[in-house]
Design an enzyme around this catalytic site. Structure first.
Site, PDB file in Angstrom:
ATOM      1  N   CYS A 288       8.097   9.364   1.093  1.00 22.07           N
ATOM      2  CA  CYS A 288       6.852   8.589   1.098  1.00 22.07           C
ATOM      3  C   CYS A 288       5.577   9.412   1.009  1.00 22.07           C
ATOM      4  O   CYS A 288       4.768   9.185   0.113  1.00 22.07           O
ATOM      5  CB  CYS A 288       6.813   7.732   2.355  1.00 22.07           C
ATOM      6  SG  CYS A 288       8.244   6.653   2.445  1.00 22.07           S
TER       7      CYS A 288
HETATM    8  C1  UGA Z   1       6.244   8.430   6.733  1.00 26.61           C
HETATM    9  C2  UGA Z   1       5.179   7.843   7.679  1.00 26.61           C
HETATM   10  O1  UGA Z   1       5.107   8.640   8.857  1.00 26.61           O
HETATM   11  C3  UGA Z   1       5.537   6.401   8.066  1.00 26.61           C
HETATM   12  O2  UGA Z   1       4.513   5.852   8.865  1.00 26.61           O
HETATM   13  C4  UGA Z   1       5.677   5.584   6.777  1.00 26.61           C
HETATM   14  O3  UGA Z   1       6.032   4.236   7.058  1.00 26.61           O
HETATM   15  C5  UGA Z   1       6.756   6.207   5.911  1.00 26.61           C
HETATM   16  O4  UGA Z   1       6.379   7.565   5.595  1.00 26.61           O
HETATM   17  C6  UGA Z   1       6.865   5.381   4.670  1.00 26.61           C
HETATM   18  O5  UGA Z   1       5.882   5.252   3.943  1.00 26.61           O
HETATM   19  O6  UGA Z   1       7.901   4.729   4.476  1.00 26.61           O
HETATM   20  P1  UGA Z   1       8.693   9.463   7.058  1.00 26.61           P
HETATM   21  O7  UGA Z   1       8.757   9.594   5.565  1.00 26.61           O
HETATM   22  O8  UGA Z   1       9.875   8.952   7.786  1.00 26.61           O
HETATM   23  O9  UGA Z   1       7.464   8.490   7.462  1.00 26.61           O
HETATM   24  O10 UGA Z   1       8.351  10.908   7.587  1.00 26.61           O
HETATM   25  P2  UGA Z   1       7.388  11.536   8.709  1.00 26.61           P
HETATM   26  O11 UGA Z   1       8.000  11.443  10.029  1.00 26.61           O
HETATM   27  O12 UGA Z   1       6.022  11.014   8.530  1.00 26.61           O
HETATM   28  O13 UGA Z   1       7.411  13.077   8.273  1.00 26.61           O
HETATM   29  C7  UGA Z   1       6.990  13.452   6.956  1.00 26.61           C
HETATM   30  C8  UGA Z   1       6.997  14.957   6.821  1.00 26.61           C
HETATM   31  O14 UGA Z   1       5.890  15.523   7.509  1.00 26.61           O
HETATM   32  C9  UGA Z   1       8.232  15.663   7.354  1.00 26.61           C
HETATM   33  O15 UGA Z   1       8.610  16.649   6.419  1.00 26.61           O
HETATM   34  C10 UGA Z   1       7.763  16.280   8.674  1.00 26.61           C
HETATM   35  O16 UGA Z   1       8.477  17.433   9.009  1.00 26.61           O
HETATM   36  C11 UGA Z   1       6.315  16.614   8.318  1.00 26.61           C
HETATM   37  N1  UGA Z   1       5.397  16.680   9.487  1.00 26.61           N
HETATM   38  C12 UGA Z   1       5.201  15.571  10.263  1.00 26.61           C
HETATM   39  C13 UGA Z   1       4.708  17.845   9.755  1.00 26.61           C
HETATM   40  O17 UGA Z   1       4.861  18.874   9.047  1.00 26.61           O
HETATM   41  N2  UGA Z   1       3.840  17.890  10.806  1.00 26.61           N
HETATM   42  C14 UGA Z   1       3.628  16.807  11.597  1.00 26.61           C
HETATM   43  O18 UGA Z   1       2.800  16.904  12.534  1.00 26.61           O
HETATM   44  C15 UGA Z   1       4.319  15.628  11.326  1.00 26.61           C
END
Ligand code: UGA
Length: 467
Positions: A288
């Site tokens: 996403c």
């Molecule tokens: C993301 C959004 O967080 C959700 O709110 C949204 O509904 C979803 O996309 C979507 O559009 O369906 P998700 O893809 O499950 O959710 O992943 P995240 O938990 O957001 O993590 C995304 C990436 O960012 C990962 O690679 C994670 O390791 C990284 N990340 C996250 C960081 O590097 N730092 C952070 O502080 C948080």
């Protein structure tokens, strides 16, 4: 006065209570969003049918299993399938025809240009249009897939009308209801969302969808279709901006010998900034965030607006895995000719999804610098092998570390926190780069390995960037 505990119990009871009038709900697209939506409505007491054109997926869901790794969701799905409250079919037209609400939850992947591929949206809308034609009852069609502003009114609506010969806003209702769940906590996020956004063409459809969500006690934002579509992009691109910003600050901190964790934690205490999603690492991946940033950038350009922010945060994200490699090289010298272990191949810990995982640019960068790579992930290896079939794979974290000159941890799987002396002594040189800032430096150092964390400049001030 009602105590805080009593009000919490009441809140839980409210959403846990089955509804008085069960509805027939059809969810088209048996992916993360579709199945989380289906299970949520099933748990709320409705009768759910999941439609998907992929017969293999339908077979998996019909047996109470998920086509991806998400244990709490699978447990509830299995219960609903056993009780007959959730079924699956590849006949999407019949599934939609016999339902009162139809949720479109199909995928909208990125095209090479960054634009979203809406072929599945068009296909599913066609099926729903045919179902509307065959049905006499008023239905509410709900767009849940992530689509750029104007897709629901300028693509979905005309398809529904042309296939059904009926009029939106009169014979059927049309809503846009974006999803905000995170993989790894899909069911919890669906049942306890931070808000519910209901974009609707007409009041009747919006009221009906709002009523369907009534057991979930959270603020419901009523708006139009395009605003609902944009809210999703505004949310995801802001999350991506926060991460790239955290990475930018972390990259600077490390060069000053400062620990970015303390800096970002303290900055995030300002409620205007907020502490969540300020964790530095090797960049954001997943199905996403990268896709949505690219799509918004593309659609804005089509509308005559050239975004300056979005390309920059993507560039920061693309470069971030290199920070991990440089950090390792600051300790062991060039990786050329060395054996490097990469732990964690999923885009984050706890999932088997490798879409846009930062493990791909990380491994590619290591190989380009002449390293040999051995990789391991507890759940995502099957998916990752399809992306990078020629590198070496290990069957456990310990085996992955065997004979390695250094290790980069790319995904925050909790079990990697338990690695210790037993595993580190198998390494030729025990150097661990924490690419997600989730390991315990003290535990690693007392277990005989050298700890290096992205954005963690305290231990070795000024080393990064000098090698
Ligand atoms: C993301 C959004 O967080 C959700 O709110 C949204 O509904 C979803 O996309 C979507 O559009 O369906 P998700 O893809 O499950 O959710 O992943 P995240 O938990 O957001 O993590 C995304 C990436 O960012 C990962 O690679 C994670 O390791 C990284 N990340 C996250 C960081 O590097 N730092 C952070 O502080 C948080």
């Amino acid at each position: 006065m009602v105590s805080r505990k009593a009000s919490r119990v009441r809140k839980v009871l409210l959403w846990a209570q089955p509804v008085r009038v069960p509805m027939r709900i059809c969810v088209i697209g048996a992916g993360y969003v579709g199945l989380a939506t289906g299970v949520m409505f099933g748990k709320l007491g409705h009768q759910v049918v999941c439609g998907d054109i992929d017969p293999a997926r339908v077979k998996t869901v019909s047996s109470g299993k998920l086509p991806f790794y998400e244990p709490p969701l699978e447990k509830e799905l299995s219960k609903l399938v056993k009780s007959g409250r959730l079924t699956a079919t590849s006949d999407c037209v019949s599934a939609a025809r016999t339902s009162e609400f139809v949720f479109l939850c199909v995928q909208t992947p990125s095209l090479p240009s960054g634009r979203i591929d809406i072929r599945s949206v068009k296909n599913a809308s066609g099926s729903v249009g045919k179902a509307l034609k065959k049905s006499k009852d008023y239905k509410v069609i709900v767009m849940k897939s992530t689509v750029v502003p104007s897709t629901t009114d300028s693509v979905v609506l005309p398809i529904l009308e042309s296939h059904s010969g009926k009029k939106a806003g009169v014979d059927f209702g049309l809503c846009m209801n974006p999803e905000f769940l995170q993989e790894g906590s899909a069911l919890k996020d669906s049942m306890e969302p931070s808000r519910i956004v209901i974009g609707s063409m007409d009041k009747r459809a919006g009221d009906m969808l709002s009523k369907l969500y009534a057991p979930i006690k959270v603020e419901k934002i009523r708006t139009d279709l395009r605003s609902a579509e944009m809210i999703k992009y505004a949310s995801n691109t802001f999350l991506a901006t926060k991460i790239s910003y955290a990475n930018e600050i972390a990259n600077m901190c490390v060069r000053f010998g400062i620990d970015s964790d303390t800096v970002l934690r303290a900055a995030g205490m300002d409620p205007r900034i907020g502490r969540l999603f300020l964790k530095p690492g090797l960049g954001f991946g997943g199905s996403c965030l990268p896709k949505d940033v690219k799509a918004l950038k593309d659609i804005a350009r089509q509308k005559g607006y050239k975004s300056r922010l979005l390309p920059t945060l993507l560039t920061i994200n693309e470069m971030q895995p290199v920070e991990g490699i440089q950090l390792l090289e600051s300790e062991i010298g060039s990786v050329r000719g060395k054996r490097i272990a990469v732990l964690g191949l999923a885009f984050k810990g706890g999932v088997d999804d490798t879409r846009e995982t930062r493990a791909v640019p990380l491994v590619t960068g290591l190989l380009a610098r002449g390293a040999s790579v051995v990789a391991y992930d507890p759940m995502a290896m099957g998916n990752f092998i399809k992306l990078m079939p020629t590198i070496e794979y290990a069957s456990s974290a310990g085996e992955c570390l065997d004979g390695a000159d250094g290790c980069i941890v790319q995904a925050d799987w909790p079990q990697f926190r338990k690695l210790g002396r037993k595993e580190f002594t198998r390494m030729k040189r025990a150097v661990i780069v924490d690419g997600r800032r989730f390991l315990d430096p003290a535990h690693i150092e007392t277990s005989g390995a050298t700890y290096l964390g992205v954005g963690y400049g305290l231990a070795r001030p000024g080393k990064v960037g000098k090698s």
